[in-house]
Write a protein that holds these residues in place. Sequence first.
Motif, PDB file in Angstrom:
ATOM      1  N   ALA A 276       0.952  -1.571   0.005  1.00 16.03           N
ATOM      2  CA  ALA A 276      -0.082   0.039  -0.371  1.00 16.03           C
ATOM      3  C   ALA A 276       0.646   1.220  -0.038  1.00 16.03           C
ATOM      4  O   ALA A 276       0.376   2.165  -0.154  1.00 16.03           O
ATOM      5  N   GLU A 277       2.007   1.040   0.998  1.00 16.27           N
ATOM      6  CA  GLU A 277       2.609   2.828   0.400  1.00 16.27           C
ATOM      7  C   GLU A 277       3.620   3.420   0.008  1.00 16.27           C
ATOM      8  O   GLU A 277       3.384   3.939  -0.813  1.00 16.27           O
ATOM      9  N   THR A 278       3.755   1.558  -0.961  1.00 13.92           N
ATOM     10  CA  THR A 278       4.107   1.569  -2.415  1.00 13.92           C
ATOM     11  C   THR A 278       2.597   2.594  -3.112  1.00 13.92           C
ATOM     12  O   THR A 278       3.746   2.995  -4.602  1.00 13.92           O
ATOM     13  N   SER A 279       1.905   1.682  -3.287  1.00 13.25           N
ATOM     14  CA  SER A 279       1.014   1.912  -4.498  1.00 13.25           C
ATOM     15  C   SER A 279       0.623   3.532  -4.057  1.00 13.25           C
ATOM     16  O   SER A 279      -0.009   4.127  -4.775  1.00 13.25           O
ATOM     17  N   LYS A 280       0.603   3.897  -2.885  1.00 15.31           N
ATOM     18  CA  LYS A 280       0.208   5.415  -3.419  1.00 15.31           C
ATOM     19  C   LYS A 280       1.123   6.649  -3.572  1.00 15.31           C
ATOM     20  O   LYS A 280       0.510   7.460  -3.503  1.00 15.31           O
ATOM     21  N   LEU A 281       2.518   6.287  -3.983  1.00 11.20           N
ATOM     22  CA  LEU A 281       3.078   7.250  -4.100  1.00 11.20           C
ATOM     23  C   LEU A 281       3.521   6.534  -6.049  1.00 11.20           C
ATOM     24  O   LEU A 281       3.134   7.719  -7.005  1.00 11.20           O
ATOM     25  N   VAL A 282       2.558   5.567  -6.736  1.00 11.13           N
ATOM     26  CA  VAL A 282       3.561   5.893  -7.741  1.00 11.13           C
ATOM     27  C   VAL A 282       1.759   5.112  -8.783  1.00 11.13           C
ATOM     28  O   VAL A 282       1.903   5.434  -9.619  1.00 11.13           O
ATOM     29  N   ASP A 283       0.795   4.124  -8.106  1.00 13.20           N
ATOM     30  CA  ASP A 283      -0.222   4.101  -8.232  1.00 13.20           C
ATOM     31  C   ASP A 283      -1.118   5.192  -7.984  1.00 13.20           C
ATOM     32  O   ASP A 283      -2.197   5.435  -7.364  1.00 13.20           O
ATOM     33  N   ILE A 284      -1.160   6.263  -9.336  1.00 12.79           N
ATOM     34  CA  ILE A 284      -1.716   7.821  -9.167  1.00 12.79           C
ATOM     35  C   ILE A 284      -3.504   7.536  -9.700  1.00 12.79           C
ATOM     36  O   ILE A 284      -4.098   7.178 -10.864  1.00 12.79           O
ATOM     37  N   ARG A 285      -4.494   7.322  -8.841  1.00 13.42           N
ATOM     38  CA  ARG A 285      -5.853   8.148  -9.707  1.00 13.42           C
ATOM     39  C   ARG A 285      -6.592   6.500  -9.624  1.00 13.42           C
ATOM     40  O   ARG A 285      -7.427   5.907  -9.826  1.00 13.42           O
ATOM     41  N   THR A 286      -5.813   5.815  -8.765  1.00 12.01           N
ATOM     42  CA  THR A 286      -6.282   3.967  -8.518  1.00 12.01           C
ATOM     43  C   THR A 286      -6.863   3.519  -7.571  1.00 12.01           C
ATOM     44  O   THR A 286      -7.308   4.701  -6.243  1.00 12.01           O
ATOM     45  N   SER A 287      -7.670   3.414  -7.293  1.00  7.73           N
ATOM     46  CA  SER A 287      -8.493   2.564  -5.932  1.00  7.73           C
ATOM     47  C   SER A 287      -7.228   1.826  -4.905  1.00  7.73           C
ATOM     48  O   SER A 287      -6.184   1.854  -5.250  1.00  7.73           O
ATOM     49  N   LYS A 288      -7.891   2.382  -3.946  1.00  4.71           N
ATOM     50  CA  LYS A 288      -6.835   1.563  -2.909  1.00  4.71           C
ATOM     51  C   LYS A 288      -5.999   0.592  -2.832  1.00  4.71           C
ATOM     52  O   LYS A 288      -7.425  -0.296  -2.976  1.00  4.71           O
ATOM     53  N   VAL A 289      -5.376   0.157  -1.872  1.00  2.00           N
ATOM     54  CA  VAL A 289      -5.148  -1.924  -2.028  1.00  2.00           C
ATOM     55  C   VAL A 289      -5.741  -2.192  -1.738  1.00  2.00           C
ATOM     56  O   VAL A 289      -6.456  -3.253  -1.745  1.00  2.00           O
ATOM     57  N   ALA A 290      -5.986  -1.371  -0.681  1.00  3.19           N
ATOM     58  CA  ALA A 290      -7.498  -2.199   0.437  1.00  3.19           C
ATOM     59  C   ALA A 290      -9.307  -2.317  -0.231  1.00  3.19           C
ATOM     60  O   ALA A 290      -9.190  -3.258   0.342  1.00  3.19           O
ATOM     61  N   ASP A 291      -9.025  -1.518  -1.369  1.00  2.00           N
ATOM     62  CA  ASP A 291     -10.309  -1.268  -1.740  1.00  2.00           C
ATOM     63  C   ASP A 291     -10.129  -2.537  -2.377  1.00  2.00           C
ATOM     64  O   ASP A 291     -10.860  -3.867  -3.086  1.00  2.00           O
ATOM     65  N   ARG A 292      -9.009  -2.472  -3.543  1.00  2.00           N
ATOM     66  CA  ARG A 292      -8.533  -3.612  -4.708  1.00  2.00           C
ATOM     67  C   ARG A 292      -9.390  -5.845  -3.376  1.00  2.00           C
ATOM     68  O   ARG A 292      -9.678  -6.401  -3.645  1.00  2.00           O
ATOM     69  N   ILE A 293      -8.237  -5.602  -2.465  1.00  2.00           N
ATOM     70  CA  ILE A 293      -8.540  -6.714  -1.804  1.00  2.00           C
ATOM     71  C   ILE A 293      -9.773  -6.871  -1.265  1.00  2.00           C
ATOM     72  O   ILE A 293     -10.082  -8.232  -1.551  1.00  2.00           O
ATOM     73  N   ALA A 294     -10.639  -5.922  -0.583  1.00  2.00           N
ATOM     74  CA  ALA A 294     -11.921  -6.325  -0.781  1.00  2.00           C
ATOM     75  C   ALA A 294     -13.092  -6.830  -1.247  1.00  2.00           C
ATOM     76  O   ALA A 294     -13.799  -7.369  -1.268  1.00  2.00           O
ATOM     77  N   ALA A 295     -12.749  -6.279  -2.483  1.00  2.00           N
ATOM     78  CA  ALA A 295     -13.501  -6.666  -3.667  1.00  2.00           C
ATOM     79  C   ALA A 295     -13.144  -7.494  -4.442  1.00  2.00           C
ATOM     80  O   ALA A 295     -13.836  -8.866  -5.160  1.00  2.00           O
ATOM     81  N   LEU A 296     -11.929  -8.836  -4.289  1.00  2.00           N
ATOM     82  CA  LEU A 296     -11.986 -10.871  -4.726  1.00  2.00           C
ATOM     83  C   LEU A 296     -12.806 -11.304  -4.704  1.00  2.00           C
ATOM     84  O   LEU A 296     -13.528 -11.271  -5.270  1.00  2.00           O
TER      85      LEU A 296
END
Length: 358
Positions: A215-235
């Motif tokens: 998640a911390e890496t995603s916050k820096l490089v995944d711009i305008r995407t869903s939060k990693v926690a939200d992606r996991i919650a959708a599985l």
Amino acid sequence: MTASPLADRLLDIKRIYHEPGVDESPRGRQVVERFSGAELIEVPTHQQIPGLYGNAGNVEDWVRIKQEVLVLGEKKSLAARRNERSSDWIAPSTANGCAMACAYCYVPRRKGYANPITVFTNIEKITGYLERHAGRQGTKPEPNQCDPVDWVYDIGENSDCSVDAMVSDNVRDLVDLFARLPNAKASFATKLVNRELLTYAPRGRTRVRFSLMPAETSKLVDIRTSKVADRIAALDDFVEAGYEVHLNFSPVIVHENWRADWSELLEQIADNTAERTRDQLAAEVIFLTHNEGLHDINLGWHPKAEDLLWRPDLQQLKKSQNGQWNVRYKTAWKGRWVEQLADLVAEKLPGCRIRYAF
């Protein structure tokens, strides 16, 4: 189609560039009506847009262009290309570009560096071609890493289908097509949770590959995407809706604490998914490949990401087929890192097979 809060957050379309006549096609009209307040601007082709096409200066307006601009065109060349890594075939695109702005994105910026979404409106020709192509393949002769039974077609190589589905019904039409094909399934990777897709009827014939990273890496490089926690919650929800759900561990970005971060991510997946979901999981692992030209562009709009992405101490240069210089992790170290991540997956998320890693 009606607007959604997710679409409103990502898209505020003010201009629609369109090829002659495509705005009057059924799919073109759908997009125009969805964004009824947008200015319509006719252009010769979707790849010749004055002030947008090939304009490196657009780096200053990177996100704004993605948010405010759409392009409508027709897909002229219909061909399925062999892949044999994530899928057996790459399907003809029904869209390219993206409203998201990931710092490492490799998609060619053919309309200018921002690369807003282009919707291809001749969807009936594309789905017709795919149905005939799949029919010609017959029964898959033997299992491979793509799938043990079906031919797999990647329908989102140059875009994110979860975003495309907010703009037109092209993705719904593709899901409906593969739901009725006896020997083929669709596949796409996504970094966005679009719950509208849960209303589709995939019947197990569409594979959604949720892209995940710490998640911390995603916050820096995944711009305008869903939060990693939200992606996991959708599985679990996507499995319940009839999708095959895989994971796309991509890109794996190496830094001093990367293994600890990935261990935590894998534990989060295991702790927040049902057994039914875990039993059908598979993953692909793709370590970062970066580009010298993209690095220079990123320095103009998102330099903090480059502290992670551009690591000359860990990377080596390799010239691509198009003559550009890419950077990849040094061969002597990368093989060991791939093994370390595979061992973590086996420990923290047992039963999740790795379909391929590179």
